[in-house]
Design an enzyme around this catalytic site. Structure first.
Site, short mmCIF file in Angstrom:
data_model
loop_
_atom_site.label_atom_id
_atom_site.label_comp_id
_atom_site.label_asym_id
_atom_site.label_seq_id
_atom_site.Cartn_x
_atom_site.Cartn_y
_atom_site.Cartn_z
N CYS A 112 107.71 -11.41 -41.20
CA CYS A 112 107.06 -10.22 -41.74
C CYS A 112 105.79 -10.62 -42.50
CB CYS A 112 108.01 -9.47 -42.67
SG CYS A 112 107.36 -7.90 -43.28
N CYS A 113 105.89 -11.67 -43.31
CA CYS A 113 104.71 -12.15 -44.05
C CYS A 113 103.62 -12.60 -43.08
CB CYS A 113 105.09 -13.31 -44.96
SG CYS A 113 106.00 -12.84 -46.45
N CYS A 200 105.40 -7.70 -52.41
CA CYS A 200 105.72 -6.43 -51.77
C CYS A 200 106.94 -5.79 -52.46
CB CYS A 200 106.02 -6.63 -50.29
SG CYS A 200 104.58 -7.10 -49.32
N CYS A 203 110.55 -6.85 -51.57
CA CYS A 203 110.83 -8.27 -51.72
C CYS A 203 110.63 -8.78 -53.15
CB CYS A 203 109.92 -9.08 -50.79
SG CYS A 203 110.06 -8.60 -49.05
N CYS A 228 105.25 -17.63 -49.03
CA CYS A 228 105.08 -16.79 -47.84
C CYS A 228 104.16 -17.44 -46.83
CB CYS A 228 104.51 -15.42 -48.23
SG CYS A 228 102.92 -15.51 -49.06
#
Length: 239
Positions: A112-113, A200, A203, A228
């Site tokens: 996702c990162c 985010c 997270c 990340c």
């Protein structure tokens, strides 16, 4: 090519703003990376040196409402433009369609990162000779203890020689907040709610007393390497 050893020696006992001034004066294409957290100090210092310095921020699309409000506060406070780097729409749509919106809770945050942070950052870095970041050694004992004040950034896929300046590398969190208070620097309201390291919304969570700040990031994952991949030297197991 810069003599990194000499630069790090020359600025070892100087103020962060001295290094920022050097960086701005020695690179035609340089920008400040502003994450919407404590590194607003970089914006405060850099804009006093050059009011037109480039400032960019990664907008993952999943930031807290307070972070978006903070970015706007900083923009107005310093009367600057802040370039928001967003994920590439087609890649994000494909990722969300395949994996859903919360896949990181099941298979880790790196993918996702990669879509929401790494790709947009890479897009920006390809336009620069150097960038200024808020990395500090005390932020993550597992990955950031060897941060230099100035280093060559071997960011994957950028290609050209890229330099990274970390003016706050040797500062502690206490020094950061002392500066914020003395110079009345804007800060994210989430800090008043127990958040220290802010990323985010899904997270990030507040930390308990005596917990390290990175324990509020990706808390469902084990290990000490809470990164990340924004900083090439911190990418664990890349390849």
């Amino acid at each position: 090519m810069l003599d990194l050893t000499q630069i790090n020696q020359d600025f070892a006992d100087k103020r962060p703003k001295d290094l920022i001034k050097y960086a701005i004066e020695n690179h035609g294409k340089i920008a400040v990376s502003f994450s919407g957290a404590e590194d607003v100090i970089l914006v405060d210092m850099a804009t006093k040196i050059d009011p037109n310095v480039q400032v960019f921020c990664l907008d993952t699309g999943r930031l807290h409402a307070e972070t978006y409000q903070f970015i706007e506060k900083v923009r107005k406070h310093y009367n600057i433009q802040i370039e928001l780097m967003s994920p590439e729409q087609a890649a994000l749509e494909a990722f969300s369609k395949e994996k859903g919106l919360f896949s990181f809770y099941e298979d880790g945050h790196k993918e996702c990162c990669g879509v929401r942070k790494i790709a947009p950052l890479k897009r920006k870095l390809t336009t620069l000779d150097a960038w200024i970041t808020g990395q500090r050694k005390d932020q993550s004992p597992g990955t950031r203890t060897e941060i230099a004040l100035c280093e060559e950034d071997n960011f994957p896929g950028v290609g050209e020689v890229l330099y990274k300046y970390n003016p706050l590398a040797n500062w502690t969190s206490a020094q950061v907040w002392e500066y914020i208070k003395i110079f009345d620097v804007p800060f994210n309201e989430l800090h008043n709610q127990g958040y220290i390291s802010i990323g985010c919304e899904p997270c990030t969570r507040p930390v308990l007393p005596n917990q390290h700040e990175r324990e509020g990031r990706w808390w469902w994952e084990g290990g000490d390497h809470k990164e990340c991949g924004l900083h090439a030297g911190n990418i664990i197991g890349k390849g």
